[in-house]
Design a protein around this motif. Structure first.
Motif, PDB file in Angstrom:
ATOM      1  N   ALA A   1       0.829  -1.201   0.000  1.00 14.43           N
ATOM      2  CA  ALA A   1       0.000   0.000   0.000  1.00 14.43           C
ATOM      3  C   ALA A   1       0.863   1.250   0.000  1.00 14.43           C
ATOM      4  O   ALA A   1       0.559   2.234  -0.656  1.00 14.43           O
ATOM      5  CB  ALA A   1      -0.936  -0.010   1.207  1.00 14.43           C
ATOM      6  N   ARG A   2       1.979   1.224   0.774  1.00 10.69           N
ATOM      7  CA  ARG A   2       2.851   2.396   0.804  1.00 10.69           C
ATOM      8  C   ARG A   2       3.417   2.688  -0.578  1.00 10.69           C
ATOM      9  O   ARG A   2       3.587   3.844  -0.959  1.00 10.69           O
ATOM     10  CB  ARG A   2       3.987   2.169   1.809  1.00 10.69           C
ATOM     11  CG  ARG A   2       3.537   2.191   3.258  1.00 10.69           C
ATOM     12  CD  ARG A   2       4.721   2.439   4.184  1.00 10.69           C
ATOM     13  NE  ARG A   2       5.758   1.425   4.040  1.00 10.69           N
ATOM     14  CZ  ARG A   2       5.791   0.315   4.752  1.00 10.69           C
ATOM     15  NH1 ARG A   2       4.835   0.051   5.624  1.00 10.69           N
ATOM     16  NH2 ARG A   2       6.775  -0.549   4.590  1.00 10.69           N
ATOM     17  N   ALA A   3       3.684   1.652  -1.337  1.00 16.77           N
ATOM     18  CA  ALA A   3       4.265   1.870  -2.655  1.00 16.77           C
ATOM     19  C   ALA A   3       3.306   2.606  -3.583  1.00 16.77           C
ATOM     20  O   ALA A   3       3.739   3.289  -4.502  1.00 16.77           O
ATOM     21  CB  ALA A   3       4.666   0.530  -3.261  1.00 16.77           C
ATOM     22  N   GLN A   4       2.003   2.469  -3.335  1.00 18.40           N
ATOM     23  CA  GLN A   4       1.020   3.108  -4.184  1.00 18.40           C
ATOM     24  C   GLN A   4       0.498   4.413  -3.584  1.00 18.40           C
ATOM     25  O   GLN A   4      -0.414   5.038  -4.111  1.00 18.40           O
ATOM     26  CB  GLN A   4      -0.175   2.176  -4.410  1.00 18.40           C
ATOM     27  CG  GLN A   4       0.195   0.838  -5.016  1.00 18.40           C
ATOM     28  CD  GLN A   4      -1.000  -0.085  -5.062  1.00 18.40           C
ATOM     29  OE1 GLN A   4      -2.134   0.345  -5.192  1.00 18.40           O
ATOM     30  NE2 GLN A   4      -0.747  -1.375  -4.944  1.00 18.40           N
ATOM     31  N   ALA A   5       1.053   4.823  -2.447  1.00 19.08           N
ATOM     32  CA  ALA A   5       0.479   5.934  -1.716  1.00 19.08           C
ATOM     33  C   ALA A   5       0.524   7.227  -2.513  1.00 19.08           C
ATOM     34  O   ALA A   5       1.450   7.490  -3.275  1.00 19.08           O
ATOM     35  CB  ALA A   5       1.225   6.119  -0.395  1.00 19.08           C
TER      36      ALA A   5
ATOM     37  N   ASP B   1      -8.651   3.510  -3.853  1.00 22.62           N
ATOM     38  CA  ASP B   1      -7.814   2.313  -3.845  1.00 22.62           C
ATOM     39  C   ASP B   1      -6.416   2.572  -3.302  1.00 22.62           C
ATOM     40  O   ASP B   1      -5.766   1.648  -2.797  1.00 22.62           O
ATOM     41  CB  ASP B   1      -7.681   1.754  -5.269  1.00 22.62           C
ATOM     42  CG  ASP B   1      -8.998   1.233  -5.809  1.00 22.62           C
ATOM     43  OD1 ASP B   1      -9.852   0.844  -4.987  1.00 22.62           O
ATOM     44  OD2 ASP B   1      -9.178   1.218  -7.037  1.00 22.62           O
ATOM     45  N   ALA B   2      -5.925   3.807  -3.408  1.00 27.71           N
ATOM     46  CA  ALA B   2      -4.562   4.116  -2.994  1.00 27.71           C
ATOM     47  C   ALA B   2      -4.527   4.605  -1.557  1.00 27.71           C
ATOM     48  O   ALA B   2      -5.437   5.315  -1.100  1.00 27.71           O
ATOM     49  CB  ALA B   2      -3.968   5.184  -3.913  1.00 27.71           C
ATOM     50  N   ALA B   3      -3.473   4.233  -0.831  1.00 27.64           N
ATOM     51  CA  ALA B   3      -3.242   4.806   0.485  1.00 27.64           C
ATOM     52  C   ALA B   3      -2.908   6.281   0.328  1.00 27.64           C
ATOM     53  O   ALA B   3      -2.455   6.733  -0.727  1.00 27.64           O
ATOM     54  CB  ALA B   3      -2.103   4.070   1.189  1.00 27.64           C
TER      55      ALA B   3
ATOM     56  N   THR C   1      -9.815   2.930  13.543  1.00 26.54           N
ATOM     57  CA  THR C   1      -9.832   2.784  12.091  1.00 26.54           C
ATOM     58  C   THR C   1     -10.897   1.788  11.668  1.00 26.54           C
ATOM     59  O   THR C   1     -11.038   0.715  12.267  1.00 26.54           O
ATOM     60  CB  THR C   1      -8.457   2.302  11.573  1.00 26.54           C
ATOM     61  OG1 THR C   1      -7.447   3.208  12.018  1.00 26.54           O
ATOM     62  CG2 THR C   1      -8.441   2.251  10.047  1.00 26.54           C
ATOM     63  N   LEU C   2     -11.643   2.169  10.644  1.00 25.01           N
ATOM     64  CA  LEU C   2     -12.485   1.232   9.902  1.00 25.01           C
ATOM     65  C   LEU C   2     -11.838   1.049   8.546  1.00 25.01           C
ATOM     66  O   LEU C   2     -11.587   2.027   7.837  1.00 25.01           O
ATOM     67  CB  LEU C   2     -13.901   1.784   9.732  1.00 25.01           C
ATOM     68  CG  LEU C   2     -14.741   1.989  10.984  1.00 25.01           C
ATOM     69  CD1 LEU C   2     -16.032   2.705  10.633  1.00 25.01           C
ATOM     70  CD2 LEU C   2     -15.038   0.665  11.666  1.00 25.01           C
ATOM     71  N   GLN C   3     -11.565  -0.191   8.181  1.00 27.89           N
ATOM     72  CA  GLN C   3     -10.893  -0.453   6.917  1.00 27.89           C
ATOM     73  C   GLN C   3     -11.371  -1.782   6.365  1.00 27.89           C
ATOM     74  O   GLN C   3     -11.627  -2.732   7.111  1.00 27.89           O
ATOM     75  CB  GLN C   3      -9.372  -0.493   7.115  1.00 27.89           C
ATOM     76  CG  GLN C   3      -8.583  -0.708   5.827  1.00 27.89           C
ATOM     77  CD  GLN C   3      -7.087  -0.871   6.088  1.00 27.89           C
ATOM     78  OE1 GLN C   3      -6.657  -0.911   7.233  1.00 27.89           O
ATOM     79  NE2 GLN C   3      -6.307  -0.975   5.030  1.00 27.89           N
TER      80      GLN C   3
ATOM     81  N   PRO D   1      -4.808   4.328   5.289  1.00 25.86           N
ATOM     82  CA  PRO D   1      -4.975   3.180   4.398  1.00 25.86           C
ATOM     83  C   PRO D   1      -6.030   3.439   3.325  1.00 25.86           C
ATOM     84  O   PRO D   1      -6.931   4.271   3.489  1.00 25.86           O
ATOM     85  CB  PRO D   1      -5.414   2.060   5.338  1.00 25.86           C
ATOM     86  CG  PRO D   1      -5.032   2.507   6.705  1.00 25.86           C
ATOM     87  CD  PRO D   1      -5.114   3.998   6.686  1.00 25.86           C
ATOM     88  N   ALA D   2      -5.912   2.713   2.239  1.00 25.41           N
ATOM     89  CA  ALA D   2      -6.960   2.746   1.215  1.00 25.41           C
ATOM     90  C   ALA D   2      -8.263   2.255   1.825  1.00 25.41           C
ATOM     91  O   ALA D   2      -8.275   1.395   2.710  1.00 25.41           O
ATOM     92  CB  ALA D   2      -6.550   1.872   0.035  1.00 25.41           C
TER      93      ALA D   2
END
Length: 851
Positions: free
Chosen positions: A36-40, A780-782, A804-806, A839-840
């Motif tokens: 997820a971090r990679a797409q942030a 979709d992205a963080a 957090t709700l995820q 988070p996404a």
């Protein structure tokens, strides 16, 4: 409903609940996984700690209760016996009989007959029917068994159940009655024995204790011997009602609502308030389909009449106005009743012109205020005291009307209510409304009337797509700060997936930012029986044995339990908006209408022919799903001939088309409505359509559907005539759409609002000296975010509390699996400026302690 939160006194409860829950909840990671971090994507939030934002009232977030989806009988009202007084009738539901949910039962050689009677032997004039058992004698017992609601009565081993019945017998020695809980023929506990004596109605009570659990229990009431015994108000309540109250509420449902910490309770509903006859109950020829009138719902339950609920079932009024006021008090919520304005809504659209009837309802409303607030020496205050509540309930707000589509007629009657109430009770806030939608002619006219009359508060209702909620976060930014305040009495995104809850959460940040305008807000509907629901979405689902919160429930609870006292001004960077023209194929449809279409053509903006069909051949170029009406080529036209079918969409063309003109001829042949002309069609759930003659040929609108959920973009009052051929043209240029009917411009719109997925608001909780940073990331992205709290903010702790709700956007909470639930953790490294990656597909509440 359309035929469509705290600080201060609650802080200790909230803090205790938080501490108790923390150990039991899953701990969330402070950073998303590497993928997820990679797409942030990068964002920023800047807080102005010295700025002044609006104060947030303790009552801002509340709950809207309506008896829809069997929310009362078989739901929140804890009565386990269905049709307890044998009053069910085909007027309530065509499948009903007076013996719905009952079956004859016999043991040994006993026999008899069971008949529902309506004669002078009745219990009272408002409870007219009763069961007559004629016993033939012989060894054994004869009687009836009740199946409860849906699959059966949920019985739990070790639990106690309170039974009662009104009975009379013609046998001088009395008639022995046996009462037991069964699953089939298997007893679930020890039977209860009572003897009915005398030929006058008498109430008999007792208790049953279950030894075995079952979700398919039956309550059997049988009699021995011969002669005739009459039964009425056969009742079974769990001993464990909410707060142990008799005639009380189902504990698990009442507790889930209480856990929201609602600031208000709006009752008794929406459509059932202002639909049906406004006449009073008059025996014996009473009208079953009456509007909800509060005086019918108080006093001994055996004296309360039944009604045919607007949503298609029987309504007992066992859960009535006294119980609503009592429950509001029990959960610390402001009671907010709604009374009919004598203008029907929810598709009925009739205004009552009888001045005497209007005077009677106004007086009933004044009596309601006295019932709630009057001293025990007053007429209605004395009635409240006799029911068990000598102390006044302290009513402060009252709403007149609900979703009326006739704004001028409604407002004339509302004005009479308002003047009468304010003359006697100037401290009561009288709430008006703006109809059933977020925009349109009715909405605009209603708001004009409310503004001109300086009404204190206006109730808005709307149910829209997730896209709409993401696009309209700024809705209340432009509202007049000096005008009427807003009560957002009903709103929801049209499904129960987590993506719906995310869109609602994003929208709620805008509600809080505008807390000086939006004074009250409540998601709707509140409750739904999973076995028999008229509407989706819903906040809390239940069956006979269990209950669970939807993803929207978890989101609402997070906001309602963490409101704060005031908004702290803040700004956030946005998500770069995707641009491009309206793109998609074209389509034709009908709704409860037979229609013929001809000469369909699509040409590009430069005049090139993209598509043409004069229906001189077959319909092979059109695509339709199975079961979507009855389409065929007839006499050179494309005809949908099933006047009962709904949403018969057929499509043609290329989903990549853009900048085009769609032209066609349309003729209504028969039915209730008009035409549905689709464009920008991506799939069967994502499209635009021009709905000409919708809503029983009363409104014409352009609707935008995304994932099957629709929102209105433009509205006119156009109606469609049968047998007349209309020339229809839709011109699409970029995001601009212009519509022509018979060569005249009908309307236009530009669909260019950005569906912003990253939203935030910051509030201050004065009691805990915390800033509450609330962030929704509905993509979709963080979202890697720099948070600047301002250099003058005194950070008292470098660790923040996170909730957090995820989850996956399509995730749905079910009775066996609740993937959307709060996860609590702590975040280190908090300073005046720090970075956190949201988070996404998440809602995050960050509580930061300040000095």
């Amino acid at each position: 409903m359309r035929s469509h939160r705290r600080s201060g006194g609650r802080l200790a409860l909230a803090s205790a609940a938080l501490a108790a829950l923390t150990a039991a909840l899953v701990v969330a990671p402070t950073e998303p996984p590497a993928a997820a971090r990679a797409q942030a994507a990068d964002y920023s939030i800047s807080v102005d700690p010295a700025g002044e934002g609006p104060a947030i009232d303790d009552s801002m977030y509340g709950v809207f209760y309506e008896d829809i989806n069997h929310a009362a009988d078989g739901g929140l009202y804890a009565e386990l016996v269905q049709n307890r007084s044998f009053e069910y009738d085909p007027a309530d539901n065509r499948a009903y009989t007076p013996l719905t949910a009952w079956q004859e039962t016999a043991s040994g050689a006993a026999s008899g007959t069971a008949r529902v009677m309506d004669d002078d032997g009745r219990l009272n004039e408002r409870n007219r029917r009763y069961l007559r058992l004629d016993l033939d004698g012989g060894d054994g017992r004869f009687g009836v068994a009740n199946s409860g609601y849906n699959a059966g009565i949920a019985v739990r081993a070790g639990r106690t159940y309170d039974f009662s019945v009104w009975a009379r017998t013609d046998r001088p020695a009395g008639t022995p009655l046996g009462v037991e809980l069964r699953d089939g023929t298997t007893p679930l506990g020890t039977a209860l024995r009572v003897t009915a004596r005398g030929d006058r109605w008498t109430k008999y009570t007792g208790t049953l204790t279950a030894r075995t659990s079952s979700d398919a229990g039956r309550l059997a009431v049988t009699a021995g011997g011969s002669g005739t015994v009459r039964l009425d108000m056969v009742s079974l309540f769990p001993r464990d009602t909410y707060k142990g109250r008799p005639n009380g509420l189902r504990e698990d449902l009442a507790e889930k609502i209480a856990a929201l910490q609602p600031g208000f309770l709006r009752f008794p509903g929406g459509c059932l308030v202002n639909t049906g006859s406004h006449e009073a109950y008059e025996a014996p020829d009473f009208e079953r389909k009456r509007s909800y009138q509060w005086k019918d719902t108080i006093g001994p339950v055996e004296q309360r009449p039944v009604n045919a609920n607007f949503w298609g079932y029987n309504q007992t009024y066992g859960l009535g106005y006294y119980e609503y006021f009592q429950y509001a008090e029990d959960i610390g919520a402001m009671a907010l009743p709604v009374v009919p304005a004598l203008v029907t809504g929810c598709g009925q659209n009739r205004a009552t012109d009888d001045p005497e009837l209007l005077r009677r309802h106004i007086q009933d409303t004044l009596d309601l205020i006295e019932f709630a607030n009057g001293p025990v020496t007053s007429t209605w205050g004395r009635k409240r005291a006799r029911m068990g509540h000598p102390r006044p309930f302290g009513l402060t707000h009252l709403e007149v009307g609900n979703e009326e589509n006739l704004p001028d007629q409604f407002f004339a009657r509302f004005t009479e209510f308002r003047e009468a109430i304010e003359a006697k009770h100037p401290d009561i806030t009288v709430i008006s409304n703006s109809g059933p939608d977020d925009s349109g002619a009715t909405f605009d006219r209603a708001w004009q009337l409310n503004r001109d009359a300086k009404v204190a508060m206006v109730d808005e209702h709307y149910y829209n797509s997730p896209q709409w909620f993401l696009e309209n976060n700024e809705r209340y930014d432009a509202y007049d700060r000096q005008g009427p305040k807003v009560f957002l009495g009903e709103y929801a995104s049209l499904d129960n997936r987590f993506s719906n809850a995310l869109a609602e959460a994003a929208y709620m940040t805008g509600l809080e930012r505008n807390a000086d305008v939006v004074k009250l807000a409540s998601y709707a509907p509140l409750l739904a029986d999973t076995n028999d629901a008229q509407w989706r979405p819903n906040m809390i689902w239940f069956d006979n044995a269990t209950s669970w919160g939807s993803a929207s429930y978890e989101t609402q609870k997070l906001f309602m339990n963490n409101v704060g006292d005031e908004v702290v001004p803040s700004r956030a960077s946005g998500t770069p908006a995707a641009s491009g023209p309206v793109t998609g194929a074209v389509g034709l449809s009908t709704w409860a209408t037979a229609a013929a279409y001809d000469d369909v053509s699509v040409t590009s903006a430069d005049g090139a022919n993209l598509f043409a069909d004069d229906f001189s051949g077959d319909d092979s170029r059109w695509t339709r799903a199975a079961g979507t009406g009855s389409w065929s080529v007839r006499d050179g036209a494309y005809v949908q001939s099933d006047a009962a079918a709904e949403n018969t969409l057929v499509t043609a063309g290329d989903p990549t088309w853009h900048d085009y003109d769609l032209k066609l001829k349309a003729t209504k042949q028969s039915g209730k409505e008009g035409f549905l002309i689709a464009f920008g069609v991506k799939d069967t759930g994502t499209y635009y359509w021009w709905n000409l003659g919708g809503w029983n040929n009363t409104r014409s609108v352009v609707e935008k559907a995304v994932g099957g959920a629709k929102q209105t973009l433009i509205e006119r009052g156009t109606t469609i005539e049968s047998g007349r051929t209309y020339d229809v043209k839709v011109q699409v240029r970029g995001r601009q759409v212009t519509l022509f009917l018979d060569g005249q411009e009908w309307g236009s719109f530009t669909d260019d609002k950005a569906a912003e997925p990253f939203r935030q608001v910051v509030t201050r909780d004065k009691a805990t000296d915390e800033l509450v940073v609330k962030v929704v990331n509905a993509q979709d992205a963080a979202a890697r975010t720099t948070i600047d709290l301002g250099e003058d903010t005194d950070i008292a702790s470098s660790r923040a509390r996170l909730t957090t709700l995820q989850g996956a956007p399509d995730a749905v909470n079910t009775p066996t699996d609740q993937p959307i639930r709060p996860r609590r953790s702590t975040l280190g490294g908090v300073d005046n400026t720090f970075t956190y990656t949201f988070p996404a597909h998440s809602v995050t509440f960050m509580r930061i302690r300040t000095g």
